[in-house]
Design a protein around this motif. Structure first.
Motif, mmCIF file in Angstrom:
data_model
loop_
_atom_site.group_PDB
_atom_site.id
_atom_site.type_symbol
_atom_site.label_atom_id
_atom_site.label_comp_id
_atom_site.label_asym_id
_atom_site.label_seq_id
_atom_site.Cartn_x
_atom_site.Cartn_y
_atom_site.Cartn_z
ATOM 1 N N THR A 1 -10.473 4.443 2.619
ATOM 2 C CA THR A 1 -10.119 3.583 1.486
ATOM 3 C C THR A 1 -8.616 3.319 1.495
ATOM 4 O O THR A 1 -7.819 4.263 1.584
ATOM 5 C CB THR A 1 -10.510 4.231 0.148
ATOM 6 O OG1 THR A 1 -11.899 4.513 0.157
ATOM 7 C CG2 THR A 1 -10.178 3.304 -1.010
ATOM 8 N N ASN B 1 -9.925 -1.554 -0.793
ATOM 9 C CA ASN B 1 -11.009 -1.921 0.114
ATOM 10 C C ASN B 1 -11.192 -0.876 1.206
ATOM 11 O O ASN B 1 -10.361 0.006 1.409
ATOM 12 C CB ASN B 1 -10.742 -3.290 0.738
ATOM 13 C CG ASN B 1 -11.237 -4.418 -0.151
ATOM 14 O OD1 ASN B 1 -12.412 -4.484 -0.497
ATOM 15 N ND2 ASN B 1 -10.322 -5.296 -0.538
ATOM 16 N N ILE B 2 -12.285 -1.021 1.949
ATOM 17 C CA ILE B 2 -12.656 -0.052 2.982
ATOM 18 C C ILE B 2 -12.152 -0.522 4.338
ATOM 19 O O ILE B 2 -12.276 -1.692 4.696
ATOM 20 C CB ILE B 2 -14.182 0.155 3.026
ATOM 21 C CG1 ILE B 2 -14.687 0.641 1.665
ATOM 22 C CG2 ILE B 2 -14.552 1.151 4.123
ATOM 23 C CD1 ILE B 2 -14.077 1.967 1.228
#
Length: 424
Positions: free
Chosen positions: A186, A176-177
């Motif tokens: 990331t 996920n970011i």
């Protein structure tokens, strides 16, 4: 000798209650000393583990302003240049250094978020490829940073368990970011300590030393640091010493090498107020030794107090042996009349005294071990049984028997057989 031992056990068994009460002072004294020494040893181990950790032997060297940390949020320090590659190579070549890592950091970093979740008061780190192995982290999910992450300036991040749980409570951190000062990163890996210890905070300074780890850590490649922070920031260093006892020396050697970057500057490493800015090692081994010495000084006083019980026990042994000589005056007179030498009478009573105190010493050791465990469980202080103190305790009890049994034994050996028989 065997005959003397037989007579000694017979005499002690014939007066069981009197013998036990006589041994009681020795039992209490030896038990107290064993319990205190075991507690000291356990406390020392706990102090080392709390401050140094479970064998990672890490020493941190960071930039200090006077006695406190230099806060990079206030701007780059004048007169301090980044540590050169030659200095890093020199540090890693030191004999007592197993590994070394150079990193950038922000304590209590803000502007770290994932969606509507934010990491408040966490620590932000810009790390090199040596950081995880030096500090004892391992990847438990995902991957570590690779060379391409550094050379291609990939915006990737690692999270420890605390940061991952706060930013991604649903548990889907990997891939996920993450937003760091508005820049997207990331999450490629999750890390945790190989050996994690939770220290006891005995002071506010101890809290400051370890609290950052409790709030979570976010790690990015040091090559990406200028994207969110500043260029040419001075790096901190963490080294792994080969042995725990080398930590202080390693810290001093590394700080001296790193301070070459400060002393070489025009301003000599001063802030606006004139406070010196220098690299300084966090000497946890010295802190541990100071705390151990403070604990030992208190416990040594307790050992001296416990020794008084041994002295009282020795006096009790001498008293009961004098009573025994008086009670057995006729026996002594008869033996001497039949040709027993002074040496034999002396050996008999001295053996009885030593057997009496040795039994008290052995019982004292058993009670002392139990006492140490009771103290450990009731106070939460670990106890480490000291094998040498056990042998010393038993040997000391035997010495008490010889010392305090000598006078009654000499008195028995010097009795005149005619007077002894007449008194009987």
């Amino acid at each position: 000798m065997a005959e003397n031992l037989k007579f000694s056990f017979q005499s002690i068994w014939a007066h069981k209650m009197r013998s036990f009460l006589t041994m009681l002072g020795v039992i209490i004294g030896i038990a107290s000393i064993i319990g205190i020494v075991s507690t000291i040893k356990g406390t020392n181990k706990q102090i080392l583990q709390n401050l140094i950790g479970a064998g990672n032997n890490n020493v941190s060297i960071s930039l200090k302003q006077g006695e406190g940390d230099y806060w990079m949020d206030g701007g780059l320090p004048d007169g301090v240049v980044p540590v050169s590659d030659a200095q890093k190579k020199e540090i890693r070549k030191l004999d007592d250094v197993a590994d070394a890592s150079f990193y950038l950091s922000r304590s209590y970093a803000d502007s770290i978020s994932a969606g509507d979740q934010t990491l408040d008061s966490g620590q932000m780190l810009g790390i090199d490829t040596h950081y995880l192995s030096t500090t004892g982290y391992r990847i438990y999910s995902g991957r570590p940073f690779v060379d391409a992450d550094y050379t291609k300036f990939r915006k990737v991040a690692l999270l420890d368990e605390t940061a991952a749980n706060i930013l991604y409570p649903s548990g889907n951190a990997l891939g996920n970011i993450l937003s760091i000062k508005g820049e997207p990163y990331t999450v490629v890996g999750l890390v945790r300590k190989i050996q994690k210890t939770r220290p006891n905070y005995d002071s506010f300074q101890d809290y400051l030393t370890y609290a950052e780890e409790e709030y979570g850590r976010v790690m990015i490649p040091d090559a990406d640091w200028p994207i969110s922070y500043s260029y040419d920031e001075p790096q901190n260093c963490v080294v792994k010493a080969v042995r725990t006892e080398d930590m202080s020396n390693v810290g001093k050697e590394v700080q001296d090498i790193m301070n070459e970057s400060v002393s070489a500057s025009d301003t000599g490493g001063k802030d606006e107020s004139g406070s010196a800015i220098r690299y300084k090692a966090e000497d946890l081994l010295e802190k541990a030794k100071n705390k151990q010495e403070l604990a030992a000084s208190t416990n040594n006083l307790l050992i001296w107090i416990a020794s008084i019980a041994l002295l009282v026990g020795g006096i009790g042994v001498m008293n009961i042996m004098l009573v025994s000589v008086t009670e057995r005056t006729g026996e002594i007179g008869l033996k001497k009349a039949l040709g027993a030498r002074k040496r034999r009478i002396l050996a008999q009573f001295l053996t009885e005294s030593v057997v009496l105190t040795s039994m008290g010493g052995i019982l004292g050791v058993i009670v002392g071990i139990v006492l140490a465990e009771v103290i450990s469980r009731s106070s939460g202080t670990p106890a480490a049984i000291s094998i040498p103190s056990i042998f010393i305790g038993v040997g000391f009890s035997m010495a008490i028997g010889i010392l305090f049994g000598l006078l009654p034994s000499i008195k028995a050996a010097n009795l005149n057989p005619i007077d002894a028989l007449r008194r009987e």
